[in-house]
Write a protein that holds these residues in place. Sequence first.
Motif, mmCIF file in Angstrom:
data_model
loop_
_atom_site.group_PDB
_atom_site.id
_atom_site.type_symbol
_atom_site.label_atom_id
_atom_site.label_comp_id
_atom_site.label_asym_id
_atom_site.label_seq_id
_atom_site.Cartn_x
_atom_site.Cartn_y
_atom_site.Cartn_z
ATOM 1 N N ASP A 100 0.811 -1.217 0.000
ATOM 2 C CA ASP A 100 0.000 0.000 0.000
ATOM 3 C C ASP A 100 0.850 1.277 0.000
ATOM 4 O O ASP A 100 0.490 2.291 0.580
ATOM 5 N N VAL A 101 1.983 1.220 -0.679
ATOM 6 C CA VAL A 101 2.918 2.342 -0.727
ATOM 7 C C VAL A 101 2.319 3.577 -1.403
ATOM 8 O O VAL A 101 2.478 4.693 -0.883
ATOM 9 N N PRO A 102 1.620 3.461 -2.543
ATOM 10 C CA PRO A 102 1.088 4.678 -3.169
ATOM 11 C C PRO A 102 0.169 5.479 -2.245
ATOM 12 O O PRO A 102 0.309 6.694 -2.118
ATOM 13 N N PHE A 103 -0.750 4.794 -1.561
ATOM 14 C CA PHE A 103 -1.663 5.496 -0.657
ATOM 15 C C PHE A 103 -0.910 6.042 0.549
ATOM 16 O O PHE A 103 -1.125 7.189 0.949
ATOM 17 N N THR A 104 -0.042 5.248 1.132
ATOM 18 C CA THR A 104 0.690 5.677 2.324
ATOM 19 C C THR A 104 1.487 6.944 2.055
ATOM 20 O O THR A 104 1.467 7.880 2.863
ATOM 21 N N LEU A 105 2.187 6.995 0.930
ATOM 22 C CA LEU A 105 2.983 8.184 0.600
ATOM 23 C C LEU A 105 2.097 9.399 0.343
ATOM 24 O O LEU A 105 2.364 10.491 0.869
ATOM 25 N N ARG A 106 1.069 9.227 -0.458
ATOM 26 C CA ARG A 106 0.198 10.364 -0.783
ATOM 27 C C ARG A 106 -0.498 10.889 0.460
ATOM 28 O O ARG A 106 -0.615 12.104 0.653
ATOM 29 N N PHE A 107 -0.967 9.986 1.320
ATOM 30 C CA PHE A 107 -1.637 10.433 2.541
ATOM 31 C C PHE A 107 -0.647 11.117 3.480
ATOM 32 O O PHE A 107 -0.971 12.140 4.088
ATOM 33 N N ALA A 108 0.563 10.569 3.618
ATOM 34 C CA ALA A 108 1.561 11.160 4.514
ATOM 35 C C ALA A 108 1.904 12.592 4.093
ATOM 36 O O ALA A 108 2.022 13.481 4.941
ATOM 37 N N VAL A 109 2.035 12.816 2.805
ATOM 38 C CA VAL A 109 2.333 14.161 2.310
ATOM 39 C C VAL A 109 1.149 15.097 2.555
ATOM 40 O O VAL A 109 1.337 16.289 2.805
ATOM 41 N N SER A 110 -0.057 14.583 2.521
ATOM 42 C CA SER A 110 -1.273 15.396 2.606
ATOM 43 C C SER A 110 -1.878 15.484 3.995
ATOM 44 O O SER A 110 -2.828 16.259 4.200
ATOM 45 N N ALA A 111 -1.404 14.718 4.948
ATOM 46 C CA ALA A 111 -2.068 14.588 6.256
ATOM 47 C C ALA A 111 -2.291 15.923 6.957
ATOM 48 O O ALA A 111 -3.388 16.176 7.477
ATOM 49 N N GLN A 112 -1.306 16.784 6.964
ATOM 50 C CA GLN A 112 -1.449 18.056 7.667
ATOM 51 C C GLN A 112 -2.532 18.923 7.008
ATOM 52 O O GLN A 112 -3.378 19.501 7.700
ATOM 53 N N ALA A 113 -2.535 18.999 5.692
ATOM 54 C CA ALA A 113 -3.548 19.792 4.989
ATOM 55 C C ALA A 113 -4.941 19.182 5.151
ATOM 56 O O ALA A 113 -5.925 19.908 5.287
ATOM 57 N N LEU A 114 -5.036 17.846 5.137
ATOM 58 C CA LEU A 114 -6.324 17.190 5.359
ATOM 59 C C LEU A 114 -6.839 17.483 6.764
ATOM 60 O O LEU A 114 -8.041 17.696 6.969
ATOM 61 N N GLY A 115 -5.931 17.491 7.744
ATOM 62 C CA GLY A 115 -6.309 17.816 9.116
ATOM 63 C C GLY A 115 -6.840 19.237 9.235
ATOM 64 O O GLY A 115 -7.822 19.491 9.937
ATOM 65 N N PRO A 170 -16.109 4.555 13.050
ATOM 66 C CA PRO A 170 -17.293 4.552 12.183
ATOM 67 C C PRO A 170 -17.698 3.127 11.813
ATOM 68 O O PRO A 170 -16.852 2.254 11.654
ATOM 69 N N GLN A 171 -18.979 2.925 11.713
ATOM 70 C CA GLN A 171 -19.508 1.602 11.399
ATOM 71 C C GLN A 171 -19.945 1.541 9.937
ATOM 72 O O GLN A 171 -20.587 2.462 9.453
ATOM 73 N N ASP A 172 -19.588 0.460 9.261
ATOM 74 C CA ASP A 172 -20.071 0.241 7.898
ATOM 75 C C ASP A 172 -21.582 0.066 7.954
ATOM 76 O O ASP A 172 -22.106 -0.611 8.838
ATOM 77 N N PHE A 173 -22.277 0.686 7.040
ATOM 78 C CA PHE A 173 -23.717 0.461 6.933
ATOM 79 C C PHE A 173 -24.148 0.752 5.510
ATOM 80 O O PHE A 173 -23.621 1.642 4.855
ATOM 81 N N GLY A 174 -25.093 -0.049 5.034
ATOM 82 C CA GLY A 174 -25.553 0.115 3.661
ATOM 83 C C GLY A 174 -24.395 -0.014 2.683
ATOM 84 O O GLY A 174 -23.639 -0.978 2.722
ATOM 85 N N ASP A 175 -24.250 0.982 1.841
ATOM 86 C CA ASP A 175 -23.163 1.003 0.869
ATOM 87 C C ASP A 175 -21.934 1.739 1.393
ATOM 88 O O ASP A 175 -20.940 1.866 0.681
ATOM 89 N N ASP A 176 -22.008 2.268 2.598
ATOM 90 C CA ASP A 176 -20.886 3.014 3.164
ATOM 91 C C ASP A 176 -19.890 2.065 3.820
ATOM 92 O O ASP A 176 -20.241 1.294 4.715
ATOM 93 N N VAL A 177 -18.647 2.149 3.351
ATOM 94 C CA VAL A 177 -17.578 1.291 3.859
ATOM 95 C C VAL A 177 -16.436 2.177 4.333
ATOM 96 O O VAL A 177 -16.059 3.135 3.652
ATOM 97 N N TYR A 178 -15.877 1.848 5.498
ATOM 98 C CA TYR A 178 -14.778 2.622 6.063
ATOM 99 C C TYR A 178 -13.515 1.771 6.123
ATOM 100 O O TYR A 178 -13.579 0.571 6.375
ATOM 101 N N ARG A 179 -12.398 2.424 5.914
ATOM 102 C CA ARG A 179 -11.075 1.783 5.979
ATOM 103 C C ARG A 179 -10.224 2.597 6.938
ATOM 104 O O ARG A 179 -10.011 3.796 6.739
ATOM 105 N N HIS A 180 -9.733 1.965 7.999
ATOM 106 C CA HIS A 180 -8.880 2.685 8.942
ATOM 107 C C HIS A 180 -7.563 3.039 8.273
ATOM 108 O O HIS A 180 -6.914 2.199 7.657
ATOM 109 N N VAL A 181 -7.168 4.289 8.385
ATOM 110 C CA VAL A 181 -5.924 4.755 7.774
ATOM 111 C C VAL A 181 -4.849 4.868 8.834
ATOM 112 O O VAL A 181 -3.864 4.132 8.830
ATOM 113 N N VAL A 182 -5.017 5.796 9.742
ATOM 114 C CA VAL A 182 -4.074 6.004 10.839
ATOM 115 C C VAL A 182 -4.771 6.882 11.881
ATOM 116 O O VAL A 182 -5.614 7.703 11.536
#
Length: 193
Positions: free
Chosen positions: A87-102, A169-181
Motif C-alpha cells: 500500500d505504498v502509493p496510498f501511504t505516501l500520498r496520505f503522509a504528504v497530505s495529512a497536515q492539509a487534510l487535518g 465509524p460503522q459500515d452500513f448500507g453502501d458506506d464502507v470505512y477503511r482505517h488509515v491512521v
Amino acid sequence: MIAKPPGWPFVIVWSAIALVIMYWASVPHWYGAEMFLTVVLVGFPLMGYWALRYALAADRGGVAGRVGRCLAPWFITATTVVALVNDVPFTLRFAVSAQALGAYAGKIVERGQIDYSSCEWAGLYRVCGGDVERGNLDGVLIPGSAGFSTTEWAVYSNTGFTWHPGAVPQDFGDDVYRHVVSHWYGHRGWDGW
C-alpha cells in the motif's frame, strides 16, 4: 526491427501503465475495477507483444547486449506489485497530505458544514465539501468529527476521508470505512453503479 526485442518506447508505455495503476491505488479506496481492466485489456496484450518480439529476437540472435531493456518490464511489474501489496502509493500520498487534510477537517468541525459544490486542494488530494459525520443509520452526530469527498481526474468515485476522534465509524448500507491512521478513515459510499 523483428530481430530486436521491444525497445525503450515499449518500456516507457509499460512504465506509464504502472504509474496510472499506482495513482489509482493512492486513493482512500482503490479503483479496483479500473485497475483490473487496465491489466487485462492493456497489460496482457502488451506482455504478449513483448513475449512475441523477444522470442523472435532470441531466435535470430538479437537479444545479446540488450538484457537491461529486456528485463525492464519485469522489473517495473515486480516493483509495482510490491508497492501495491504494501500500500505504498496510498501511504505516501496520505503522509504528504495529512497536515492539509487535518486543517480541512478542522474547518468542517468549526463551520459544521462546507458546501459540496466547493472544492479545493488539501495536500495532494482535491477535496470537496464536508459535514459533521453521523455515527450510523440512527443519524446521531459524532461531535468533533468530519467527513468530506475527494475527486480524481478521469475516474468518478464516491470516496473521501472521515475524521472520527473517539469513535470508530460503522459500515452500513453502501458506506464502507477503511482505517488509515489514528482517527483517520477512508470512506467509500454508493457511487451509482
